[in-house]
Design an enzyme around this catalytic site. Sequence first.
Site, PDB file in Angstrom:
ATOM      1  N   GLU A   1     -22.696   0.945   5.624  1.00 18.07           N
ATOM      2  CA  GLU A   1     -22.360   1.729   4.427  1.00 18.07           C
ATOM      3  C   GLU A   1     -22.052   0.562   3.250  1.00 18.07           C
ATOM      4  O   GLU A   1     -21.502   1.241   2.230  1.00 18.07           O
ATOM      5  CB  GLU A   1     -21.004   2.836   4.673  1.00 18.07           C
ATOM      6  CG  GLU A   1     -19.846   2.007   5.386  1.00 18.07           C
ATOM      7  CD  GLU A   1     -18.883   3.020   5.281  1.00 18.07           C
ATOM      8  OE1 GLU A   1     -18.530   3.688   4.472  1.00 18.07           O
ATOM      9  OE2 GLU A   1     -18.477   3.122   6.560  1.00 18.07           O
TER      10      GLU A   1
ATOM     11  N   CYS B   1     -18.760   5.172   8.880  1.00 19.98           N
ATOM     12  CA  CYS B   1     -18.286   4.564   9.926  1.00 19.98           C
ATOM     13  C   CYS B   1     -19.024   4.884  11.132  1.00 19.98           C
ATOM     14  O   CYS B   1     -18.971   3.977  12.317  1.00 19.98           O
ATOM     15  CB  CYS B   1     -17.001   4.071  10.291  1.00 19.98           C
ATOM     16  SG  CYS B   1     -16.063   3.539   8.881  1.00 19.98           S
TER      17      CYS B   1
ATOM     18  N   HIS C   1     -12.736   3.878  16.750  1.00 20.94           N
ATOM     19  CA  HIS C   1     -13.173   3.381  15.518  1.00 20.94           C
ATOM     20  C   HIS C   1     -11.958   2.915  14.832  1.00 20.94           C
ATOM     21  O   HIS C   1     -10.804   3.814  14.865  1.00 20.94           O
ATOM     22  CB  HIS C   1     -13.766   4.601  14.765  1.00 20.94           C
ATOM     23  CG  HIS C   1     -13.857   4.090  13.218  1.00 20.94           C
ATOM     24  ND1 HIS C   1     -14.142   3.012  12.833  1.00 20.94           N
ATOM     25  CD2 HIS C   1     -13.302   4.630  12.033  1.00 20.94           C
ATOM     26  CE1 HIS C   1     -14.140   3.014  11.622  1.00 20.94           C
ATOM     27  NE2 HIS C   1     -13.701   4.112  11.101  1.00 20.94           N
TER      28      HIS C   1
HETATM   29  N1  COA Z   1       7.775  -1.337   8.673  1.00 20.51           N
HETATM   30  C1  COA Z   1       7.139  -0.711   9.596  1.00 20.51           C
HETATM   31  N2  COA Z   1       6.445   0.393   9.184  1.00 20.51           N
HETATM   32  C2  COA Z   1       6.464   0.667   7.968  1.00 20.51           C
HETATM   33  C3  COA Z   1       7.137   0.007   6.978  1.00 20.51           C
HETATM   34  C4  COA Z   1       7.937  -1.023   7.498  1.00 20.51           C
HETATM   35  N3  COA Z   1       8.820  -1.659   6.781  1.00 20.51           N
HETATM   36  N4  COA Z   1       6.977   0.473   5.600  1.00 20.51           N
HETATM   37  C5  COA Z   1       5.929   1.548   5.907  1.00 20.51           C
HETATM   38  N5  COA Z   1       5.591   1.588   7.333  1.00 20.51           N
HETATM   39  C6  COA Z   1       4.782   2.402   7.728  1.00 20.51           C
HETATM   40  C7  COA Z   1       4.803   3.962   7.390  1.00 20.51           C
HETATM   41  O1  COA Z   1       5.667   4.735   8.204  1.00 20.51           O
HETATM   42  C8  COA Z   1       3.398   4.222   7.855  1.00 20.51           C
HETATM   43  O2  COA Z   1       3.311   4.624   9.217  1.00 20.51           O
HETATM   44  P1  COA Z   1       2.576   5.934   9.843  1.00 20.51           P
HETATM   45  O3  COA Z   1       1.324   5.949   9.257  1.00 20.51           O
HETATM   46  O4  COA Z   1       2.576   5.729  11.253  1.00 20.51           O
HETATM   47  O5  COA Z   1       3.615   7.046   9.427  1.00 20.51           O
HETATM   48  C9  COA Z   1       2.517   3.121   7.629  1.00 20.51           C
HETATM   49  O6  COA Z   1       3.448   2.035   7.442  1.00 20.51           O
HETATM   50  C10 COA Z   1       1.544   3.159   6.549  1.00 20.51           C
HETATM   51  O7  COA Z   1       2.551   3.436   5.244  1.00 20.51           O
HETATM   52  P2  COA Z   1       2.177   4.572   4.217  1.00 20.51           P
HETATM   53  O8  COA Z   1       3.337   4.856   3.210  1.00 20.51           O
HETATM   54  O9  COA Z   1       1.571   5.797   4.893  1.00 20.51           O
HETATM   55  O10 COA Z   1       1.066   3.576   3.662  1.00 20.51           O
HETATM   56  P3  COA Z   1       0.059   3.938   2.279  1.00 20.51           P
HETATM   57  O11 COA Z   1       0.670   5.221   1.204  1.00 20.51           O
HETATM   58  O12 COA Z   1       0.046   2.622   1.604  1.00 20.51           O
HETATM   59  O13 COA Z   1      -1.295   4.259   2.987  1.00 20.51           O
HETATM   60  C11 COA Z   1      -3.279   3.908   4.302  1.00 20.51           C
HETATM   61  C12 COA Z   1      -1.893   3.592   4.148  1.00 20.51           C
HETATM   62  C13 COA Z   1      -3.674   3.494   5.662  1.00 20.51           C
HETATM   63  C14 COA Z   1      -3.392   5.389   4.425  1.00 20.51           C
HETATM   64  C15 COA Z   1      -4.058   3.492   3.105  1.00 20.51           C
HETATM   65  O14 COA Z   1      -4.128   2.065   3.131  1.00 20.51           O
HETATM   66  C16 COA Z   1      -5.488   3.985   3.136  1.00 20.51           C
HETATM   67  O15 COA Z   1      -5.843   4.979   2.598  1.00 20.51           O
HETATM   68  N6  COA Z   1      -6.521   3.180   3.716  1.00 20.51           N
HETATM   69  C17 COA Z   1      -7.935   3.425   3.919  1.00 20.51           C
HETATM   70  C18 COA Z   1      -7.820   4.481   5.115  1.00 20.51           C
HETATM   71  C19 COA Z   1      -9.203   4.592   5.516  1.00 20.51           C
HETATM   72  O16 COA Z   1      -9.787   3.504   5.855  1.00 20.51           O
HETATM   73  N7  COA Z   1      -9.900   5.833   5.827  1.00 20.51           N
HETATM   74  C20 COA Z   1     -11.366   5.704   6.312  1.00 20.51           C
HETATM   75  C21 COA Z   1     -11.769   5.649   7.424  1.00 20.51           C
HETATM   76  S1  COA Z   1     -11.412   6.632   8.754  1.00 20.51           S
END
Ligand code: COA
Length: 390
Positions: free
Chosen positions: A79, A111, A233
């Site tokens: 992609e 993906c 994945h």
């Molecule tokens: N210690 C441990 N864990 C922590 C933490 C800390 N200090 N601070 C945050 N976390 C955890 C959160 O609890 C969360 O865990 P959970 O998902 O099990 O609830 C995780 O870290 C991510 O935190 P979040 O606040 O949800 O992060 P974010 O708003 O920055 O978003 C993604 C994270 C992954 C959703 C974002 O990076 C994203 O959109 N990535 C792309 C996703 C993707 O690739 N999708 C397409 C293909 S399938």
Amino acid sequence: MKIGIDKIGFYTPHLYVDMNKLAVARHVEPEKFTIGIGQSQMAVPPLTQDSVTLAANAALEILDEEDRNQIDLVIFGTESGIDHSKSAAVYVHHLLGINPHARSIEMKQACYSTTAAMQLAKGHIALHPEKKALVLASDIARYGLNTGGEATQGAGAVAIVISANPSIMELESESAYFTNDIMDFWRPVYSDTAFVDGKFSNEQYIAFFNQVWGQYKEQTGATLEDFEAICFHLPYTKMGLKALRTVLDETSEAVQERLLNHYQISTTYNRNVGNIYTGSLYLSLLSFLEQAQNLQAGTKIGLYSYGSGAVGEFFAGVLQPNFEQHVQRDKHEKLLANRKELSIAEYEEVFQQTLPTDGSTVELDINQDPAIICLAGVTENKRQYVNKNN
Ligand code: COA
């Protein structure tokens, strides 16, 4: 007739950033990236690597002369392709010296496309058992600097030879798949970075897993106990774990423990490479095959494929006798260990380098890149590739 994975190769660029340092630079607690998202290092592609060169380098380490003569189908799943018209498969076909009597195409469904490629290749070999198919999964995951998705970027490729009587893994015929039109992640043709609704994509990834796993159980009568491991994945390594946890109460504590332990092993390379979109599931499978101890022939491994937009599939493979002699653990551990760490400032600089889009000529310094196959420049809108072995 058994059909499946005869060989599997992998390549990732020679540059990476440490996720602890990226977290500090982004004023985020490091544990969010290393535990919450589950990533330790993130591959960074220099301008001399694109999806074509990554795939070609991954395939270069596995193909011999017999393969080059027998392969009559090259399918490139990506992609982050380089052309809306010409397929990346044609470039790789040339760079690797595959015989000209071959079909070469590129496939796209986020993906998921490599799984579709695997199934098409399997059908092709069922009709032509004396032939082989080369499936390439190659991507550069880019969300942008200082974006929510930044910690889930990465770059790399997996190359797979599909044949009859495979040396590594037979792919079983039973499979459950599902399509639904949703907007969880997409990249319009005018954008070089992806748009993602991260929370929604998490939810849908899990919902699709529950859907296809349920369908697979109904079709086959399988239970979790039948699987030594399930590979997922992995856009980031926490994601598969969330899906796995939703079904664990279907089985005994001993099986739960086995699946959770094996899940961790199956994330080994992904944790240090990052997201490679279409290749992520197969990098997870490779991690498991190369890093798990004492795996026996006959072991069954479940595979969950998901591509945003969205299509999901659950299927399974069975390990073949002496498969361990056909994977390259030492080589891949060295590939990762020999990479060069970039500071965050260096990563940002590399990230912002771009190729000309106005037809002007650029020559790139491929001596800075240890890869055998590199992008050496662009002339008159044509990418110039070099195989240093030729
Ligand atoms: N210690 C441990 N864990 C922590 C933490 C800390 N200090 N601070 C945050 N976390 C955890 C959160 O609890 C969360 O865990 P959970 O998902 O099990 O609830 C995780 O870290 C991510 O935190 P979040 O606040 O949800 O992060 P974010 O708003 O920055 O978003 C993604 C994270 C992954 C959703 C974002 O990076 C994203 O959109 N990535 C792309 C996703 C993707 O690739 N999708 C397409 C293909 S399938």
